[in-house]
Design an enzyme around this catalytic site. Structure first.
Site, short mmCIF file in Angstrom:
data_model
loop_
_atom_site.label_atom_id
_atom_site.label_comp_id
_atom_site.label_asym_id
_atom_site.label_seq_id
_atom_site.Cartn_x
_atom_site.Cartn_y
_atom_site.Cartn_z
N GLU A 124 0.07 -0.78 5.86
CA GLU A 124 1.00 -0.61 6.70
C GLU A 124 0.88 0.98 7.07
O GLU A 124 1.14 1.56 7.99
CB GLU A 124 2.36 -0.87 5.96
CG GLU A 124 3.50 -0.70 7.06
CD GLU A 124 4.22 0.96 7.49
OE1 GLU A 124 4.94 1.05 8.19
OE2 GLU A 124 3.83 1.54 6.26
N GLU A 125 0.69 1.59 6.02
CA GLU A 125 0.44 2.98 5.98
C GLU A 125 -0.73 3.45 6.89
O GLU A 125 -1.13 4.82 7.12
CB GLU A 125 0.14 3.89 4.47
CG GLU A 125 1.53 3.45 3.83
CD GLU A 125 2.78 4.09 4.28
OE1 GLU A 125 2.74 4.72 5.25
OE2 GLU A 125 3.88 4.05 3.63
N ASP A 146 1.06 -1.21 -0.15
CA ASP A 146 0.00 0.11 0.10
C ASP A 146 0.95 1.27 -0.09
O ASP A 146 2.07 1.16 0.29
CB ASP A 146 -0.98 -0.03 1.25
CG ASP A 146 -0.29 0.26 2.51
OD1 ASP A 146 0.57 -0.43 2.73
OD2 ASP A 146 -0.77 0.78 3.62
#
Ligand code: BES
Ligand code: ZN
Length: 458
Positions: free
Chosen positions: A153-154, A88
């Site tokens: 993750e973001e 991502d």
């Protein structure tokens, strides 16, 4: 090894083209309108893993974005490396500042420009191509390899910990390899052995039930924008220290040894200031910039919203104000403890006439590793061969919360081998990746698998 490295050198152009295809997919995890793109990026990762010779590739759905898993087990006696990465990317705003469109990857001066080029598509790609190179050369992989590639993750990896918890057998490994950090500087390859943690909050405050005329009511009704600013500005003293009671209780002191090691790193304060366009650096007194960045906690206001911000002037007394704030944490601070301390302190500082709501957003634990693990020695050797230079050991100010999870939940050490550069604009317009580092990264990754196969790790 010779044939593998030669193969890599002959395939630069193809690697670049395949990475470009990956970068064209706008997999912005925070934006619901891009959910299909995020899915497509997961599919692309799955195809790449297949192409890299993985015998098992699976895309696991989660309540959010999918997790991609791949593995090739060649010999149970050999070490197993688990490659972690995230497919991502961050949003692209402000879009008008991009010199070429964020999802039309473009090479200029040896740098590949695109959202995700460095964080993290381009970085994790090196570990796909190293495994592929062995198999394309007709060689077996020298170690067992597994991949865990997430799509959240973001946004704080909300579904990763529970996946790791429920798949601990699947993810069994001797070492985790992560390329999602930066090198110390151009030409200075690095291994990162420490990350800061994070806690993130939204604070909403209100006084009156509606916006009011600031002439008719100013002076008798509290101003939420002012009150919120006061609360926030009280959070730091004149020495740059955070004033939350007991906040520093668990902060691990910097050792003399580490202080000396940091001081030896080629940090050029003047160039650094020029690079980011600041007149002077700020922060906690008594620590050097690298010490503050890597080993000291911070409090940041990430954004504020209140009242009238349009063109012209409007004499208004706003009814509400909002701030997004976060604190970077260092070992041995615990996110939950800090969340409690912070929330208590906000309520303590708030005057009784103010309505206050503190919402906890995501968080992550800080992490620091010991430098004597044999996997780090193997990685250092591999990087030296791949880049022709010994790596330096450094810490980072950013956060990759899963690294602490690997250590605590699975008891696996992590090697953080970043090939990004500090000025490659991660999370900002014109994100880019140096192609020389990309190819050096693929070579180093291939050498790492080889070094690891000769490392006694268990
Ligand atoms: N690649 C970064 C982590 C990073 C940033 C490492 C700077 C080294 C230097 C990662 O993708 C990231 O941005 N992490 C977030 C984590 C957060 C959302 C929990 C961060 O650090 O803000
Ligand atoms: Zn990031």
């Amino acid at each position: 090894m010779k044939s593998v490295i030669e193969y890599i050198e002959k395939n630069h152009d193809r690697y670049l083209e395949e990475l470009k295809e990956f970068l064209k997919i706008p997999s912005i995890s925070t934006d619901a309108s891009h959910a299909q793109d995020v899915k497509n990026a997961a599919e692309y990762v799955g195809q790449q893993l297949q192409k890299a010779g993985m015998e098992r590739v699976e895309i696991f759905p989660t309540p959010g974005h999918p997790i991609v898993y791949g593995e090739r087990i060649t010999n149970e006696e050999k070490p197993t490396v688990l490659v972690y990465g995230h497919y991502d990317v961050q949003p692209v705003d402000p879009i008008e500042l991009w010199q070429s469109p964020p999802f039309e990857p473009t090479v200029r001066d040896g740098e590949l420009y695109a959202r995700g080029a460095a964080d993290d598509k381009g970085q994790m790609f090196i570990h796909f191509k190293s495994a592929e190179a062995y198999l394309e050369c007709g060689k077996q992989l020298p170690v067992n390899i597994k991949y865990l590639i997430e799509g959240e993750e973001e946004i704080g990896s909300p579904n990763l910990n529970s996946f790791i918890d429920s798949h601990s057998d699947l993810l069994k490994a001797d070492v985790v390899m992560v390329s999602d950090t930066t090198m110390f500087a151009r030409g200075v390859p690095s291994i990162c052995y420490g990350l800061r943690g994070l806690v993130y909050f939204q604070i909403d405050v209100s006084a009156a039930s509606t916006d009011l005329h600031s002439g008719s009511f100013g002076g008798v009704v509290a101003n939420p924008a002012f009150e919120l600013s006061t609360i926030l500005s009280t959070m730091k003293d004149d020495h740059g220290r955070i004033t939350i009671p007991r906040f520093y209780d668990d902060v691990r002191d910097l050792t003399d040894r580490e202080r000396q090691e940091f001081a030896r790193l080629p940090f050029d304060e003047e160039a650094y200031k020029k690079d980011i366009g600041v007149k002077q650096l700020s922060g906690e007194h008594g620590y050097t910039p690298l010490e503050r960045l890597w080993t000291r906690p911070t409090f940041e206001i990430n954004g504020m919203l209140s009242g009238f911000t349009g063109e012209g002037a409007k004499t208004v007394l706003p009814a509400r104000a909002m701030a997004k704030v976060s604190l970077r944490l260092v070992p041995d601070q615990q996110p939950e403890t800090i969340e409690d301390l912070f929330e208590d302190y906000v309520h303590e500082l708030a005057p009784p006439f103010l309505e206050v709501a503190v919402t906890r957003m995501h968080g992550g634990k800080p992490w620091v590793a010991s430098l004597d693990h044999p996997a780090l020695v193997a990685a250092a050797q591999a990087i030296q061969k791949g880049f022709g230079k010994k790596p330096v050991f450094q810490r980072e100010g950013g956060s990759i919360p899963v690294v602490a999870t690997f250590a605590e939940q699975l008891d696996i050490p992590s090697v953080l081998f970043g090939i990004g550069l500090p000025d490659e604009n991660a999370h900002a317009p014109n994100e880019k990746l140096d192609l020389g580092n990309f190819y050096g990264g693929i070579r180093s990754s291939a050498y790492f698998l080889d070094e690891l196969s000769r490392t006694r790790i268990r």
